[in-house]
Design a protein around this motif. Structure first.
Motif, short mmCIF file in Angstrom:
data_model
loop_
_atom_site.label_atom_id
_atom_site.label_comp_id
_atom_site.label_asym_id
_atom_site.label_seq_id
_atom_site.Cartn_x
_atom_site.Cartn_y
_atom_site.Cartn_z
N CYS A 52 2.17 2.62 -3.22
CA CYS A 52 1.22 3.32 -4.10
C CYS A 52 1.08 4.80 -3.79
O CYS A 52 0.37 5.51 -4.50
CB CYS A 52 -0.16 2.67 -4.00
SG CYS A 52 -0.24 0.96 -4.60
N VAL B 195 0.84 -1.20 0.00
CA VAL B 195 0.00 0.00 0.00
C VAL B 195 0.88 1.25 0.00
O VAL B 195 0.63 2.21 -0.76
CB VAL B 195 -0.95 0.00 1.22
CG1 VAL B 195 -1.64 1.36 1.37
CG2 VAL B 195 -1.99 -1.11 1.07
N HIS C 93 -7.77 -1.67 -3.00
CA HIS C 93 -7.85 -0.40 -3.72
C HIS C 93 -7.28 0.71 -2.83
O HIS C 93 -7.66 0.83 -1.66
CB HIS C 93 -9.31 -0.08 -4.07
CG HIS C 93 -9.96 -1.13 -4.91
ND1 HIS C 93 -10.06 -1.05 -6.29
CD2 HIS C 93 -10.54 -2.32 -4.57
CE1 HIS C 93 -10.68 -2.12 -6.75
NE2 HIS C 93 -10.98 -2.90 -5.73
N VAL C 94 -6.38 1.50 -3.40
CA VAL C 94 -5.74 2.59 -2.67
C VAL C 94 -6.30 3.91 -3.19
O VAL C 94 -6.33 4.15 -4.40
CB VAL C 94 -4.22 2.55 -2.83
CG1 VAL C 94 -3.55 3.63 -1.97
CG2 VAL C 94 -3.66 1.17 -2.47
N ASP D 289 -7.03 2.74 2.17
CA ASP D 289 -7.17 1.60 1.27
C ASP D 289 -8.27 0.67 1.78
O ASP D 289 -8.61 0.68 2.96
CB ASP D 289 -5.86 0.83 1.16
CG ASP D 289 -5.41 0.24 2.48
OD1 ASP D 289 -5.64 -0.95 2.71
OD2 ASP D 289 -4.82 0.98 3.29
N GLU E 271 -9.07 6.84 -6.92
CA GLU E 271 -8.28 5.61 -6.83
C GLU E 271 -6.92 5.82 -7.50
O GLU E 271 -6.86 6.23 -8.67
CB GLU E 271 -9.01 4.44 -7.46
CG GLU E 271 -8.29 3.12 -7.25
CD GLU E 271 -9.14 1.90 -7.59
OE1 GLU E 271 -8.57 0.81 -7.69
OE2 GLU E 271 -10.37 2.06 -7.74
N ILE E 272 -5.85 5.53 -6.77
CA ILE E 272 -4.50 5.76 -7.29
C ILE E 272 -3.70 4.47 -7.43
O ILE E 272 -2.56 4.50 -7.92
CB ILE E 272 -3.72 6.74 -6.39
CG1 ILE E 272 -3.62 6.20 -4.97
CG2 ILE E 272 -4.36 8.13 -6.44
CD1 ILE E 272 -2.71 7.03 -4.07
N GLY E 273 -4.26 3.34 -7.03
CA GLY E 273 -3.51 2.10 -7.15
C GLY E 273 -4.33 0.90 -6.75
O GLY E 273 -5.33 1.01 -6.03
N GLU E 274 -3.91 -0.25 -7.24
CA GLU E 274 -4.52 -1.52 -6.87
C GLU E 274 -3.41 -2.49 -6.51
O GLU E 274 -2.37 -2.54 -7.18
CB GLU E 274 -5.37 -2.09 -8.01
CG GLU E 274 -6.60 -1.27 -8.35
CD GLU E 274 -7.42 -1.88 -9.47
OE1 GLU E 274 -6.89 -2.78 -10.16
OE2 GLU E 274 -8.57 -1.47 -9.66
N VAL E 275 -3.63 -3.25 -5.45
CA VAL E 275 -2.63 -4.20 -4.97
C VAL E 275 -3.31 -5.55 -4.78
O VAL E 275 -4.37 -5.63 -4.15
CB VAL E 275 -2.01 -3.74 -3.64
CG1 VAL E 275 -1.03 -4.77 -3.11
CG2 VAL E 275 -1.32 -2.38 -3.80
#
Length: 216
Positions: free
Chosen positions: A125, A122, A201-202, A172, A189-193
């Motif tokens: 991101c 996280v 979801h971040v 997240d 949303e700025i990133g997915e892990v």
């Protein structure tokens, strides 16, 4: 029981005196979350004890390091909480060997490693170092669906905006039912892990602009 649909909520900055209440609330908020269910193996015996221990150690270390926490109260009961990791002190909890040792003993080596992998994924991101991060955030299940989540996040945003070193707030979730809620609150949303089978979801929320800047 009071009519909580019309009760007035109060915002307070919390200290370690609220540790027990914070642990109880966050355990209720996270025990059924998909990310925790994967990390701490919900299908294996002792899952609830592992979640309870993780929440206990995170809250204990948070207050030990005197990091900020914002609480939402209804009729003097803590019903919502956000633990806040400021930009300058974000990595302190999981870098503590004492914290890791207590986690190993209470949740096991595998659960601790999974949690650390999730935590670092996280952080990777983050849009910049100049953001506040919410490692734990929750409204007690009995009070969800009554717009208290919006009030808590608004208080968090306003508090973090007072820090000139911060550009905004990052949180997240691996729970798909919260995605639209965060977007409605102004999160992007700025990133997915990938956390095992869970897609985390971040989200990022820029700090509100100070009123004096708008009227200058």
């Amino acid at each position: 029981m009071p009519d909580t649909s019309t009760a007035i909520a109060e915002i307070r900055l919390l200290n370690s005196g609220y540790s027990r209440e914070a642990r109880s609330l966050l355990y209720q908020a996270y025990r059924h979350e998909p990310t925790f269910a994967y990390i701490f193996e919900a299908e294996r015996s002792g899952y609830e004890q592992r979640v309870r221990a993780t929440v206990r150690e995170l809250v204990k270390q948070h207050f030990f390091q005197k990091l900020p926490a914002i609480g939402l109260f209804v009729n003097d009961r803590l019903i919502g909480i956000a633990l806040i990791a400021p930009p300058q002190r974000r990595l302190g909890i999981t870098e503590s060997w004492a914290w890791q040792l207590r986690m190993w003993l209470s949740t096991g080596v595998r659960g601790t490693r999974r949690y650390l992998d999730y935590h670092h994924a996280v952080l990777a991101c983050l849009p910049s170092e100049s953001v506040h991060v919410l490692p734990l955030l929750g409204i007690h299940p009995q009070f969800q669906g009554k717009h208290y989540g919006e009030q808590l996040l608004e208080a968090v945003h306003n508090w973090c905006a007072e820090d000139p070193h911060s550009a905004g707030v990052v949180l997240d979730t691996g729970n798909s039912r919260y995605l639209e809620f965060y977007k409605r609150q102004g999160y992007e949303e700025i990133g997915e892990v990938a956390i095992g089978p869970i897609l985390e979801h971040v989200f990022f929320h820029p700090n509100p602009q100070p009123l004096h800047a708008a009227t200058a």
